[in-house]
Design an enzyme around this catalytic site. Structure first.
Site, PDB file in Angstrom:
ATOM      1  N   GLY A 109       0.588  -5.012   0.824  1.00 29.45           N
ATOM      2  CA  GLY A 109      -0.637  -5.029   0.029  1.00 29.45           C
ATOM      3  C   GLY A 109      -0.440  -5.658  -1.342  1.00 29.45           C
ATOM      4  O   GLY A 109      -1.394  -6.136  -1.952  1.00 29.45           O
TER       5      GLY A 109
ATOM      6  N   GLU B  12       4.732  -5.414   7.003  1.00 28.85           N
ATOM      7  CA  GLU B  12       3.986  -4.389   7.749  1.00 28.85           C
ATOM      8  C   GLU B  12       4.544  -4.152   9.147  1.00 28.85           C
ATOM      9  O   GLU B  12       4.551  -3.034   9.648  1.00 28.85           O
ATOM     10  CB  GLU B  12       2.495  -4.766   7.843  1.00 28.85           C
ATOM     11  CG  GLU B  12       1.718  -4.595   6.552  1.00 28.85           C
ATOM     12  CD  GLU B  12       1.792  -5.806   5.639  1.00 28.85           C
ATOM     13  OE1 GLU B  12       2.597  -6.720   5.904  1.00 28.85           O
ATOM     14  OE2 GLU B  12       1.043  -5.838   4.644  1.00 28.85           O
TER      15      GLU B  12
ATOM     16  N   GLU C 289      -0.827  -9.234  -0.778  1.00 27.74           N
ATOM     17  CA  GLU C 289      -2.260  -9.454  -0.532  1.00 27.74           C
ATOM     18  C   GLU C 289      -3.046  -9.453  -1.849  1.00 27.74           C
ATOM     19  O   GLU C 289      -3.971 -10.238  -2.029  1.00 27.74           O
ATOM     20  CB  GLU C 289      -2.790  -8.390   0.435  1.00 27.74           C
ATOM     21  CG  GLU C 289      -2.185  -8.524   1.829  1.00 27.74           C
ATOM     22  CD  GLU C 289      -2.622  -7.415   2.760  1.00 27.74           C
ATOM     23  OE1 GLU C 289      -2.164  -6.271   2.580  1.00 27.74           O
ATOM     24  OE2 GLU C 289      -3.435  -7.674   3.659  1.00 27.74           O
TER      25      GLU C 289
ATOM     26  N   ALA D 155       0.865  -1.173   0.000  1.00 31.59           N
ATOM     27  CA  ALA D 155       0.000   0.000   0.000  1.00 31.59           C
ATOM     28  C   ALA D 155       0.905   1.229   0.000  1.00 31.59           C
ATOM     29  O   ALA D 155       2.073   1.155   0.402  1.00 31.59           O
ATOM     30  CB  ALA D 155      -0.882  -0.014   1.242  1.00 31.59           C
TER      31      ALA D 155
HETATM   32  N1  CO8 Z   1       4.587   3.103  -0.716  1.00 28.74           N
HETATM   33  C1  CO8 Z   1       4.993   4.278  -1.240  1.00 28.74           C
HETATM   34  N2  CO8 Z   1       6.146   4.422  -1.930  1.00 28.74           N
HETATM   35  C2  CO8 Z   1       6.904   3.330  -2.092  1.00 28.74           C
HETATM   36  C3  CO8 Z   1       6.550   2.074  -1.575  1.00 28.74           C
HETATM   37  C4  CO8 Z   1       5.320   1.977  -0.869  1.00 28.74           C
HETATM   38  N3  CO8 Z   1       4.864   0.825  -0.371  1.00 28.74           N
HETATM   39  N4  CO8 Z   1       7.517   1.188  -1.890  1.00 28.74           N
HETATM   40  C5  CO8 Z   1       8.448   1.856  -2.586  1.00 28.74           C
HETATM   41  N5  CO8 Z   1       8.088   3.164  -2.708  1.00 28.74           N
HETATM   42  C6  CO8 Z   1       8.812   4.240  -3.379  1.00 28.74           C
HETATM   43  C7  CO8 Z   1      10.025   4.674  -2.569  1.00 28.74           C
HETATM   44  O1  CO8 Z   1       9.644   5.571  -1.543  1.00 28.74           O
HETATM   45  C8  CO8 Z   1      10.886   5.310  -3.634  1.00 28.74           C
HETATM   46  O2  CO8 Z   1      10.388   6.590  -3.900  1.00 28.74           O
HETATM   47  P1  CO8 Z   1      11.434   7.825  -4.182  1.00 28.74           P
HETATM   48  O3  CO8 Z   1      12.168   7.416  -5.435  1.00 28.74           O
HETATM   49  O4  CO8 Z   1      10.521   8.998  -4.379  1.00 28.74           O
HETATM   50  O5  CO8 Z   1      12.319   7.900  -2.981  1.00 28.74           O
HETATM   51  C9  CO8 Z   1      10.591   4.450  -4.867  1.00 28.74           C
HETATM   52  O6  CO8 Z   1       9.374   3.775  -4.601  1.00 28.74           O
HETATM   53  C10 CO8 Z   1      11.651   3.432  -5.120  1.00 28.74           C
HETATM   54  O7  CO8 Z   1      11.838   2.666  -3.943  1.00 28.74           O
HETATM   55  P2  CO8 Z   1      13.287   2.383  -3.306  1.00 28.74           P
HETATM   56  O8  CO8 Z   1      14.212   3.493  -3.594  1.00 28.74           O
HETATM   57  O9  CO8 Z   1      13.073   2.025  -1.859  1.00 28.74           O
HETATM   58  O10 CO8 Z   1      13.711   1.097  -4.149  1.00 28.74           O
HETATM   59  P3  CO8 Z   1      14.671  -0.107  -3.712  1.00 28.74           P
HETATM   60  O11 CO8 Z   1      14.891  -0.897  -4.941  1.00 28.74           O
HETATM   61  O12 CO8 Z   1      15.834   0.380  -2.944  1.00 28.74           O
HETATM   62  O13 CO8 Z   1      13.772  -0.972  -2.687  1.00 28.74           O
HETATM   63  C11 CO8 Z   1      11.760  -2.069  -1.917  1.00 28.74           C
HETATM   64  C12 CO8 Z   1      12.618  -1.626  -3.136  1.00 28.74           C
HETATM   65  C13 CO8 Z   1      12.464  -3.189  -1.157  1.00 28.74           C
HETATM   66  C14 CO8 Z   1      10.445  -2.579  -2.483  1.00 28.74           C
HETATM   67  C15 CO8 Z   1      11.533  -0.858  -0.975  1.00 28.74           C
HETATM   68  O14 CO8 Z   1      11.035   0.219  -1.743  1.00 28.74           O
HETATM   69  C16 CO8 Z   1      10.574  -1.102   0.136  1.00 28.74           C
HETATM   70  O15 CO8 Z   1      10.935  -1.710   1.149  1.00 28.74           O
HETATM   71  N6  CO8 Z   1       9.295  -0.623   0.001  1.00 28.74           N
HETATM   72  C17 CO8 Z   1       8.321  -0.695   1.044  1.00 28.74           C
HETATM   73  C18 CO8 Z   1       7.779  -2.091   1.187  1.00 28.74           C
HETATM   74  C19 CO8 Z   1       6.739  -2.136   2.279  1.00 28.74           C
HETATM   75  O16 CO8 Z   1       6.988  -1.868   3.440  1.00 28.74           O
HETATM   76  N7  CO8 Z   1       5.496  -2.518   1.912  1.00 28.74           N
HETATM   77  C20 CO8 Z   1       4.412  -2.622   2.831  1.00 28.74           C
HETATM   78  C21 CO8 Z   1       3.640  -1.353   2.884  1.00 28.74           C
HETATM   79  S1  CO8 Z   1       2.373  -1.408   4.126  1.00 28.74           S
HETATM   80  C22 CO8 Z   1       1.142  -2.292   3.415  1.00 28.74           C
HETATM   81  O17 CO8 Z   1       1.213  -2.712   2.299  1.00 28.74           O
HETATM   82  C23 CO8 Z   1      -0.048  -2.528   4.273  1.00 28.74           C
HETATM   83  C24 CO8 Z   1      -1.211  -3.037   3.457  1.00 28.74           C
HETATM   84  C25 CO8 Z   1      -2.472  -2.939   4.205  1.00 28.74           C
HETATM   85  C26 CO8 Z   1      -2.926  -1.547   4.286  1.00 28.74           C
HETATM   86  C27 CO8 Z   1      -4.230  -1.500   4.960  1.00 28.74           C
HETATM   87  C28 CO8 Z   1      -4.861  -0.145   4.879  1.00 28.74           C
HETATM   88  C29 CO8 Z   1      -4.658   0.681   6.083  1.00 28.74           C
END
Ligand code: CO8
Length: 257
Positions: free
Chosen positions: A110, A133, A113, A65
């Site tokens: 998400g 998460e 999911e 998400a």
């Molecule tokens: N949300 C928003 N932006 C994101 C997300 C995300 N989930 N994942 C990546 N991005 C963005 C980064 O912020 C970055 O943006 P910018 O270039 O502007 O800085 C861009 O995408 C590229 O990401 P990275 O530079 O981090 O790329 P890497 O190759 O170094 O890493 C990863 C890739 C491993 C995927 C890393 O981006 C990461 O760990 N992302 C987050 C993963 C995460 O924690 N996901 C879970 C989110 S919470 C969730 O999904 C809950 C679902 C249920 C919600 C229920 C409703 C309330």
């Protein structure tokens, strides 16, 4: 609706949905859910689409998400966003057409999911799965806590949910989360090939397989079996799909669905 995030390409009975927000790793925001609801309606009504494949553009399937959108939500808004997403994913499960996830890269939070709400999952050998998460002080909100144990078993589910650990496609395959793993550059072709295989089967039979198997999974055994018998029976008789399929077999010809 003008689609900004989703693209639909319909070819040979397959509707390929590409999630395209690569700068944010295809993270799921409110706009995504609005578009997906509309797209599911479009696909439902489109007889040219027999089977749906969902994939992501770039190096992620979906990295979760959208954290930037979620960070300022209050308790009520957090709950609403969760229920919003749950409803969309439920609609995918209830769509009377098969939905296959072609997981090309990160399927996190998400994103995992979303993949779990598809009927089954094919993955690139470069894909990574996880429910991170807990790293954010959160839990899954799109029914991941409910689907993961059903797909991968309670122990595997709790291990992934509590640790936030990422696993590769082979591990996901061993857990039963993924059904086939392909070389990255073959994933889409192989998935489309498999989708075409399904698209050639009796469409009503495929629809009923999805409905009976999914509905029966949440029923007790006897109720599920009774529902199966009802639906089995509904395919018999003059002009019915089963009649055509069985007659074609006996007459050594291809069925005309
Ligand atoms: N949300 C928003 N932006 C994101 C997300 C995300 N989930 N994942 C990546 N991005 C963005 C980064 O912020 C970055 O943006 P910018 O270039 O502007 O800085 C861009 O995408 C590229 O990401 P990275 O530079 O981090 O790329 P890497 O190759 O170094 O890493 C990863 C890739 C491993 C995927 C890393 O981006 C990461 O760990 N992302 C987050 C993963 C995460 O924690 N996901 C879970 C989110 S919470 C969730 O999904 C809950 C679902 C249920 C919600 C229920 C409703 C309330």
């Amino acid at each position: 609706m003008e689609y900004e995030i989703l693209q639909l390409d319909v070819r040979e009975g397959i509707g390929l949905i590409t999630i395209s927000r690569p700068k944010a790793m295809n993270a799921l925001n409110t706009r995504f859910f609005e578009e997906m609801d509309q797209m599911l309606e479009d696909i439902h009504a489109n007889d040219a689409v027999k089977v749906v494949v969902i994939t992501g553009e770039g190096k992620a399937f979906v990295a979760g998400a959208d954290i930037a959108e979620m960070v300022n939500k209050n308790e009520t808004q957090g709950r609403e966003f969760s229920m919003r997403g749950q409803q969309t994913f439920r609609s995918m499960e209830q769509l009377p057409k098969p939905v296959i996830a072609a997981v090309n890269g990160f399927a996190l939070g998400g994103g995992m999911e979303l993949a779990m709400a598809c009927d089954f999952r094919f993955a690139s050998n470069k894909a990574k799965f996880g429910q991170p998460e807990v790293n954010l002080g959160l839990i899954p909100g799109f029914a991941g806590t409910q689907r993961l144990p059903r797909l991968a078993g309670l122990g595997n589910a709790l291990m992934l949910l509590m640790s936030g650990e990422m696993i590769n496609a082979e591990e996901a395959f061993r857990m039963g989360l993924v059904q086939k793993v392909f070389e990255a550059d073959e994933l889409l072709d192989k998935t489309m090939e498999f989708a075409r295989l399904i698209a050639g089967k009796g469409p009503l039979a495929v629809q009923k397989v999805k409905d009976v198997t999914r509905s029966g999974y949440n029923m007790d055994f006897d109720s599920g079996s009774e529902y199966e018998a009802d639906q089995f029976g509904s395919l018999f008789g003059e002009g019915k799909e089963g009649k055509e399929g069985m007659s074609a077999f006996l007459e050594k010809r291809k069925p005309e669905w």
